[in-house]
Design a protein around this motif. Structure first.
Motif, PDB file in Angstrom:
ATOM      1  N   ARG A  51      47.037  37.207  46.305  1.00 22.53           N
ATOM      2  CA  ARG A  51      45.599  37.246  46.582  1.00 22.53           C
ATOM      3  C   ARG A  51      45.132  38.663  46.905  1.00 22.53           C
ATOM      4  NH1 ARG A  51      44.784  31.697  50.224  1.00 22.53           N
ATOM      5  NH2 ARG A  51      44.273  30.350  48.441  1.00 22.53           N
ATOM      6  N   LEU A  52      45.900  39.366  47.709  1.00 25.91           N
ATOM      7  CA  LEU A  52      45.495  40.710  48.104  1.00 25.91           C
ATOM      8  C   LEU A  52      45.585  41.687  46.933  1.00 25.91           C
ATOM      9  CD1 LEU A  52      47.133  40.891  51.650  1.00 25.91           C
ATOM     10  CD2 LEU A  52      44.690  40.699  51.110  1.00 25.91           C
ATOM     11  N   GLU A  53      46.577  41.515  46.077  1.00 25.44           N
ATOM     12  CA  GLU A  53      46.689  42.401  44.916  1.00 25.44           C
ATOM     13  C   GLU A  53      45.563  42.142  43.918  1.00 25.44           C
ATOM     14  OE1 GLU A  53      51.514  43.218  45.051  1.00 25.44           O
ATOM     15  OE2 GLU A  53      50.706  41.745  43.636  1.00 25.44           O
ATOM     16  N   LEU A  54      45.203  40.877  43.723  1.00 26.06           N
ATOM     17  CA  LEU A  54      44.062  40.582  42.859  1.00 26.06           C
ATOM     18  C   LEU A  54      42.777  41.154  43.457  1.00 26.06           C
ATOM     19  CD1 LEU A  54      44.805  36.918  41.704  1.00 26.06           C
ATOM     20  CD2 LEU A  54      45.107  39.026  40.413  1.00 26.06           C
ATOM     21  N   ALA A  55      42.657  41.081  44.777  1.00 26.25           N
ATOM     22  CA  ALA A  55      41.492  41.675  45.441  1.00 26.25           C
ATOM     23  C   ALA A  55      41.458  43.184  45.210  1.00 26.25           C
ATOM     24  CB  ALA A  55      41.533  41.378  46.945  1.00 26.25           C
ATOM     25  N   ALA A  56      42.624  43.816  45.282  1.00 29.20           N
ATOM     26  CA  ALA A  56      42.696  45.255  45.045  1.00 29.20           C
ATOM     27  C   ALA A  56      42.300  45.591  43.607  1.00 29.20           C
ATOM     28  CB  ALA A  56      44.110  45.762  45.337  1.00 29.20           C
ATOM     29  N   GLY A  57      42.699  44.733  42.661  1.00 29.34           N
ATOM     30  CA  GLY A  57      42.294  44.939  41.275  1.00 29.34           C
ATOM     31  C   GLY A  57      40.782  44.846  41.114  1.00 29.34           C
ATOM     32  N   LEU A  58      40.154  43.930  41.833  1.00 29.76           N
ATOM     33  CA  LEU A  58      38.697  43.806  41.782  1.00 29.76           C
ATOM     34  C   LEU A  58      38.022  45.014  42.433  1.00 29.76           C
ATOM     35  CD1 LEU A  58      38.282  39.999  42.620  1.00 29.76           C
ATOM     36  CD2 LEU A  58      37.987  41.109  40.391  1.00 29.76           C
ATOM     37  N   LEU A  59      38.610  45.513  43.502  1.00 27.09           N
ATOM     38  CA  LEU A  59      38.068  46.729  44.114  1.00 27.09           C
ATOM     39  C   LEU A  59      38.131  47.888  43.132  1.00 27.09           C
ATOM     40  CD1 LEU A  59      39.679  46.449  47.670  1.00 27.09           C
ATOM     41  CD2 LEU A  59      37.227  46.462  47.192  1.00 27.09           C
ATOM     42  N   ARG A  60      39.157  47.912  42.331  1.00 29.04           N
ATOM     43  CA  ARG A  60      39.378  48.995  41.376  1.00 29.04           C
ATOM     44  C   ARG A  60      38.412  48.934  40.187  1.00 29.04           C
ATOM     45  NH1 ARG A  60      41.790  53.975  40.752  1.00 29.04           N
ATOM     46  NH2 ARG A  60      43.183  54.091  38.961  1.00 29.04           N
ATOM     47  N   HIS A  61      38.217  47.735  39.624  1.00 27.67           N
ATOM     48  CA  HIS A  61      37.552  47.643  38.333  1.00 27.67           C
ATOM     49  C   HIS A  61      36.281  46.795  38.293  1.00 27.67           C
ATOM     50  CE1 HIS A  61      41.715  48.668  36.556  1.00 27.67           C
ATOM     51  NE2 HIS A  61      40.952  49.729  36.486  1.00 27.67           N
ATOM     52  N   SER A  62      35.970  46.068  39.353  1.00 26.29           N
ATOM     53  CA  SER A  62      34.794  45.197  39.300  1.00 26.29           C
ATOM     54  C   SER A  62      33.606  45.834  40.016  1.00 26.29           C
ATOM     55  CB  SER A  62      35.106  43.838  39.940  1.00 26.29           C
ATOM     56  OG  SER A  62      34.976  43.909  41.359  1.00 26.29           O
ATOM     57  N   GLY A  63      32.460  45.195  39.844  1.00 23.89           N
ATOM     58  CA  GLY A  63      31.260  45.654  40.534  1.00 23.89           C
ATOM     59  C   GLY A  63      30.921  44.804  41.735  1.00 23.89           C
ATOM     60  N   TYR A  64      31.820  43.908  42.139  1.00 18.97           N
ATOM     61  CA  TYR A  64      31.549  43.056  43.296  1.00 18.97           C
ATOM     62  C   TYR A  64      31.583  43.876  44.589  1.00 18.97           C
ATOM     63  CZ  TYR A  64      32.610  39.157  40.151  1.00 18.97           C
ATOM     64  OH  TYR A  64      32.614  38.272  39.104  1.00 18.97           O
ATOM     65  N   ASN A  65      30.784  43.458  45.553  1.00 14.63           N
ATOM     66  CA  ASN A  65      30.893  44.088  46.862  1.00 14.63           C
ATOM     67  C   ASN A  65      32.080  43.491  47.613  1.00 14.63           C
ATOM     68  OD1 ASN A  65      30.031  41.729  48.368  1.00 14.63           O
ATOM     69  ND2 ASN A  65      27.914  42.214  47.781  1.00 14.63           N
ATOM     70  N   ILE A  66      32.420  44.077  48.745  1.00 17.75           N
ATOM     71  CA  ILE A  66      33.630  43.667  49.459  1.00 17.75           C
ATOM     72  C   ILE A  66      33.530  42.237  49.968  1.00 17.75           C
ATOM     73  CG2 ILE A  66      35.074  44.157  51.488  1.00 17.75           C
ATOM     74  CD1 ILE A  66      34.461  47.139  50.995  1.00 17.75           C
ATOM     75  N   GLY A  67      32.343  41.813  50.375  1.00 19.18           N
ATOM     76  CA  GLY A  67      32.161  40.435  50.818  1.00 19.18           C
ATOM     77  C   GLY A  67      32.423  39.447  49.690  1.00 19.18           C
ATOM     78  N   GLU A  68      31.962  39.767  48.501  1.00 15.51           N
ATOM     79  CA  GLU A  68      32.197  38.897  47.343  1.00 15.51           C
ATOM     80  C   GLU A  68      33.679  38.858  46.978  1.00 15.51           C
ATOM     81  OE1 GLU A  68      27.997  39.328  44.871  1.00 15.51           O
ATOM     82  OE2 GLU A  68      29.438  40.992  44.828  1.00 15.51           O
ATOM     83  N   ILE A  69      34.340  40.004  47.075  1.00 17.16           N
ATOM     84  CA  ILE A  69      35.768  40.052  46.778  1.00 17.16           C
ATOM     85  C   ILE A  69      36.554  39.257  47.813  1.00 17.16           C
ATOM     86  CG2 ILE A  69      37.776  41.599  46.643  1.00 17.16           C
ATOM     87  CD1 ILE A  69      35.891  43.676  45.381  1.00 17.16           C
ATOM     88  N   CYS A  70      36.117  39.287  49.035  1.00 17.65           N
ATOM     89  CA  CYS A  70      36.712  38.461  50.094  1.00 17.65           C
ATOM     90  C   CYS A  70      36.676  36.986  49.700  1.00 17.65           C
ATOM     91  CB  CYS A  70      35.970  38.696  51.406  1.00 17.65           C
ATOM     92  SG  CYS A  70      36.267  37.465  52.695  1.00 17.65           S
ATOM     93  N   ASP A  71      35.522  36.510  49.243  1.00 19.24           N
ATOM     94  CA  ASP A  71      35.384  35.106  48.827  1.00 19.24           C
ATOM     95  C   ASP A  71      36.253  34.800  47.612  1.00 19.24           C
ATOM     96  OD1 ASP A  71      33.518  34.712  50.841  1.00 19.24           O
ATOM     97  OD2 ASP A  71      31.792  35.071  49.525  1.00 19.24           O
ATOM     98  N   LEU A  72      36.258  35.696  46.640  1.00 22.54           N
ATOM     99  CA  LEU A  72      37.029  35.478  45.422  1.00 22.54           C
ATOM    100  C   LEU A  72      38.538  35.486  45.678  1.00 22.54           C
ATOM    101  CD1 LEU A  72      34.955  37.752  43.000  1.00 22.54           C
ATOM    102  CD2 LEU A  72      35.117  35.251  42.908  1.00 22.54           C
ATOM    103  N   SER A  73      38.938  36.051  46.806  1.00 20.94           N
ATOM    104  CA  SER A  73      40.355  36.139  47.149  1.00 20.94           C
ATOM    105  C   SER A  73      40.807  35.020  48.074  1.00 20.94           C
ATOM    106  CB  SER A  73      40.660  37.491  47.811  1.00 20.94           C
ATOM    107  OG  SER A  73      40.235  38.556  46.996  1.00 20.94           O
ATOM    108  N   GLY A  74      39.907  34.109  48.388  1.00 22.48           N
ATOM    109  CA  GLY A  74      40.299  32.945  49.170  1.00 22.48           C
ATOM    110  C   GLY A  74      40.309  33.137  50.671  1.00 22.48           C
ATOM    111  N   TYR A  75      39.630  34.180  51.174  1.00 23.61           N
ATOM    112  CA  TYR A  75      39.573  34.408  52.613  1.00 23.61           C
ATOM    113  C   TYR A  75      38.278  33.847  53.190  1.00 23.61           C
ATOM    114  CZ  TYR A  75      43.802  37.181  52.728  1.00 23.61           C
ATOM    115  OH  TYR A  75      45.131  37.570  52.664  1.00 23.61           O
TER     116      TYR A  75
END
Length: 308
Positions: A66-90
């Motif tokens: 989950r954390l590595e996928l979140a890191a990938g989204l931080l790297r390449h997506s346009g989501y904000n950190i709150g959205e990435i938190c949700d997408l990562s199951g937290y």
């Protein structure tokens, strides 16, 4: 009569299906008990099987994944950190930030500013070195990977039926050596199912280049549109050994390149990374993949966030 002990292959299937469950439920709350009941085995049995086969405890894998996928989204997506938190199951941003900071040694916000990720150089160098012996030669490869050549397409929601070709040790070498066999097997399935719209695809369940090279899980499988209910009934009855993964439809970039999948891998990542960093587009998920369309011909599919 004493029942036969399960074979190593059967134990691996339990572990790999459990790994697939975690990947398919990244955003969802679930427990290890949910997974063991879904597999039809006891909690303790699954715990020991997974740790033995995969080399790490199941919940450690779930958290890392989950954390590595979140890191990938931080790297390449346009989501904000709150959205990435949700997408990562937290459940909360505080829990996500704490877990992420403990795992990567820096906050999500600081991680987003890194020019080169810790595993990036090594993963790309390892992949390039291994694939060089098998790759097509040609000086014009880079010219195929141009944003001007990409088509904007809309894909339906699909279900990926796949097998993990490699999970650890030397994943890219395993992928290269075994893909021909799996491609032939999946082509036979498509013919048998009379499914011309199905795609034979390959990729990784992980976040490239965040995941350590030795822990990459490379897959091959077929994508079936979610709406084809009768096909899914056939798949469930005839190919129970395959793992399933839901793949979101939506906006994708499709790039057709006259290369084999081996040659296309590294320049594909370079293209994605360059375009995201230059702001040409942002990805909507980590699930980019290569579709094997014919001898020496592939299509790259990259999920992207359509600007409004």
């Amino acid at each position: 009569m004493k029942p036969k002990a399960p074979t190593r292959e059967q134990l691996e299937q339990y572990a790999l299906r459990g790994l697939g469950y975690a990947d398919d439920h990244v955003k969802d709350p679930f427990s290890m008990k949910d997974v063991s009941e879904w597999l039809g085995i006891s909690y303790s049995y699954f715990y020991h099987i997974f740790a033995e086969i995969m080399g790490e405890p199941y919940w450690q894998y779930v958290k890392r994944h989950r954390l590595e996928l979140a890191a990938g989204l931080l790297r390449h997506s346009g989501y904000n950190i709150g959205e990435i938190c949700d997408l990562s199951g937290y459940a909360t941003l505080a829990a996500f930030t704490k877990a992420f900071s403990n795992h990567f040694g820096r906050s999500p916000r600081a991680f987003r500013k890194i020019d080169e990720l810790p595993n990036e150089k090594r993963t790309l160098e390892m992949t390039a070195m291994i694939t060089a012996a098998f790759a097509q030669q040609g000086s014009a490869i880079g010219g195929f990977f141009s944003f001007d050549r990409a088509e904007h397409v809309i894909l339906p929601d699909t279900v990926l039926y796949y097998t993990l070709i490699s999970y650890g040790q030397d994943p890219i070498a395993q992928l290269v050596m075994k893909m021909s066999y799996h491609e032939q097997r999946f082509r036979k399935m498509l013919d048998m199912l009379d499914l011309p719209q199905g795609k034979i695809i390959t990729g990784t369940l992980d976040a490239v280049p965040v995941t350590n090279y030795e822990k990459l899980s490379m897959y091959a499988g077929i994508c079936v549109p979610q709406a084809d209910a009768h096909i899914h009934i056939q798949m469930a009855s005839q190919f129970q050994h395959l793992i399933q993964k839901r793949m979101a439809g939506g906006h994708y970039l499709r790039l057709q390149v006259p290369l084999d999948f081996t040659t296309a891998g590294v320049p594909m990542y370079d293209f994605i990374n360059r375009c995201c960093r230059e702001g040409i587009y942002k990805m909507s998920g980590n699930h980019f993949f290569i579709s094997l369309t014919g001898p020496g011909l592939v299509e790259i599919y990259i999920p992207y966030m359509k600007q409004v």
